[in-house]
Design an enzyme around this catalytic site. Structure first.
Site, PDB file in Angstrom:
ATOM      1  N   SER B   8       2.210 -11.355  -9.452  1.00 58.31           N
ATOM      2  CA  SER B   8       2.329 -10.652  -8.178  1.00 58.31           C
ATOM      3  C   SER B   8       1.525 -11.413  -7.124  1.00 58.31           C
ATOM      4  O   SER B   8       0.682 -12.235  -7.443  1.00 58.31           O
ATOM      5  CB  SER B   8       1.836  -9.212  -8.326  1.00 58.31           C
ATOM      6  N   CYS B   9       1.837 -11.114  -5.878  1.00 56.49           N
ATOM      7  CA  CYS B   9       1.182 -11.827  -4.779  1.00 56.49           C
ATOM      8  C   CYS B   9      -0.305 -11.512  -4.743  1.00 56.49           C
ATOM      9  O   CYS B   9      -0.679 -10.413  -5.088  1.00 56.49           O
ATOM     10  CB  CYS B   9       1.828 -11.432  -3.453  1.00 56.49           C
ATOM     11  N   PRO B  10      -1.149 -12.444  -4.377  1.00 61.07           N
ATOM     12  CA  PRO B  10      -0.792 -13.732  -3.760  1.00 61.07           C
ATOM     13  C   PRO B  10      -0.682 -14.898  -4.751  1.00 61.07           C
ATOM     14  O   PRO B  10      -0.597 -16.044  -4.317  1.00 61.07           O
ATOM     15  CB  PRO B  10      -1.983 -13.982  -2.837  1.00 61.07           C
ATOM     16  N   ASN B  40       6.651 -14.330   0.883  1.00 63.01           N
ATOM     17  CA  ASN B  40       5.333 -14.952   1.094  1.00 63.01           C
ATOM     18  C   ASN B  40       5.359 -16.458   0.865  1.00 63.01           C
ATOM     19  O   ASN B  40       4.754 -17.221   1.625  1.00 63.01           O
ATOM     20  CB  ASN B  40       4.287 -14.290   0.188  1.00 63.01           C
TER      21      ASN B  40
END
Lengths: 370, 67
Positions: B8-10, B40
């Site tokens: 998952s981000c980041p 992103n």
């Protein structure tokens, strides 16, 4: 098999890229003001940590009588995100990325939040209400995020999640919906409910769930996150998320001024707040650091849980567990101030965060390359 | 190729950033499995002078970054 290829369009303007985030920030601020007008506690129109704490109380996980109520806002956020994710074909059952660690980190985040008395969202709502203690909290929050970022840059991550069945992704939103339906059909007597104190101050359930649905749907679409704002600004020089953060403050401030509720900035006499500066700072440091490691603030965890991410569902359950610990063992602060147990818990939480950060930053193999 | 599926981000952006900083490649393929990572990584790539083509596959997205 490839479904479609698209060349991304040329750069659009900053506002073109970020209007949805700004709109989400505005809506969150407006929801806080309106829900407060309709009965929610002072400077607590919309607070994820407080509302999950109230849910923990409603379920009988702690017995602090003033903070027990099954808050429909939480249900609304998860379901709003679920509906938006379904509409945009982004709903996917997935999970399996360090669930036990996430549960524990969620609990720590909640313990820190309840020493400060609010999640990052309530922190900015308190600032917009003129509460300078929340500015101290903000400094701690930023310090915590910066600590987390040091380790993210060193390679910290909680490991991969894997595809799961849609049922796995629907389990948490489904359980919340079931509990909510039990409530509105008059079976709410099952749950505990405060007769006095913050838990007794509540907007009507239909307004609360509607606000939650709107915020959840928009936050899913815009990826609104209170922790991501500072993180992206520092790491990637991207200021969309942090502008939404500012938008919440601005909206709440303007709302309070228009409603003649704003009486200037001060430390003393703020609603459901205390002025122990050091513990406001350190409590929010735990929240910032823990949330960076978890990949998002408490609101973002609810939104991700709505998208089918069961790791985030586990994180939310950890937060509810943390709320129970906080009230059962007198870790949580009150308007009178922080507690000795709370101080020990915050120091312990910082030590655990450091340990987890160190281990998962340096004990990793070269995962991720093929 | 950078396989950022499941992260998952980041993290996906950080993986790309690390590669770009270390070797500034002319082209780079990145595999991610959620729309948030697509957005992103795309934003990061564009801000660093790459054109991005996204191919949606069964459960994930292949991003081709070219300078």
């Amino acid at each position: 098999m490839a479904k479609k290829t698209k060349q991304t369009p040329e750069k659009t303007s900053w506002l073109g890229q970020n209007w949805l985030l700004l709109l989400t920030g505005f809506l969150v601020g407006a929801a806080a003001i309106v829900l407060n007008l309709l009965g929610n506690p002072g400077n607590m129109g919309f607070c994820i940590a407080c509302f999950e704490r109230d849910i923990a109380g409603a379920l009988g996980l702690h017995s602090a009588a003033p903070v027990q109520y099954f808050r429909p806002e939480i249900v609304g956020i998860v379901l709003g995100s679920l509906l938006m994710a379904l509409a945009r074909k982004e709903f996917r059952g997935k999970g399996g990325s360090a669930p036990a660690l996430r549960f524990g980190l969620g609990a720590l985040v909640m313990i820190g939040a309840l020493v400060f008395l609010g999640c990052p969202l309530r922190m900015v709502i308190r600032i917009g209400g003129g509460d300078l203690n929340a500015v101290v909290g903000l400094l701690g929050f930023i310090a915590g995020i910066l600590m987390g970022l040091v380790f993210l840059k060193k390679g910290f991550n909680l490991g991969r999640a894997y595809k799961q069945s849609p049922l796995e992704g629907l389990a948490f939103p489904g359980a919340l919906l079931l509990a909510f339906l039990l409530c509105v059909t008059g079976l709410c007597g099952l749950f505990r409910s405060s007769a006095a104190g913050p838990g007794s101050l509540r907007a009507p359930w239909y307004a609360a769930i509607l606000a939650g649905l709107l915020v959840g749907a928009l936050a899913q679409r815009s990826r609104f996150c209170m922790v991501g704002g500072v993180r992206d600004a520092v790491m990637f020089r991207e200021f969309g998320l942090i502008s939404a953060f500012g938008m919440v403050i601005l909206t709440v401030l303007l709302g309070n001024v228009i409603l003649k509720k704003f009486t200037g900035f001060s430390f003393a006499g703020q609603p459901v707040a205390h002025s122990d500066g050091l513990w406001n700072f350190l409590g929010m440091s735990v929240v910032g650091w823990g949330s960076v490691l978890l990949g998002g603030c408490p609101l973002r965890q609810l939104v991700l849980a709505g998208e089918g991410n069961s790791d985030s569902a586990v994180t939310v359950l950890g937060m509810i567990f943390g709320a129970a610990l906080s009230h059962n063992f007198k870790l949580a602060s009150s308007g009178d101030g922080s507690t000795p147990n709370g101080h020990i818990a915050v120091i312990g939480a910082l030590a655990i965060l450091l340990l987890v950060s160190l281990v998962l930053s340096f004990a990793k193999g070269k995962e991720g390359k093929k | 190729m950078i396989d950022a599926t499941g992260y998952s981000c980041p993290t996906p952006v950080l993986m790309v950033q690390k590669e770009v900083k270390a070797r500034s490649p002319k082209s780079l393929e990145v595999l991610v499995d959620n729309q948030c990572a697509v957005e992103n990584v795309t934003r990061f790539a564009r801000n660093n002078g790459y054109a991005v083509a996204v191919t949606e596959r069964e459960d994930d997205f292949l991003l081709k970054l070219e300078k």
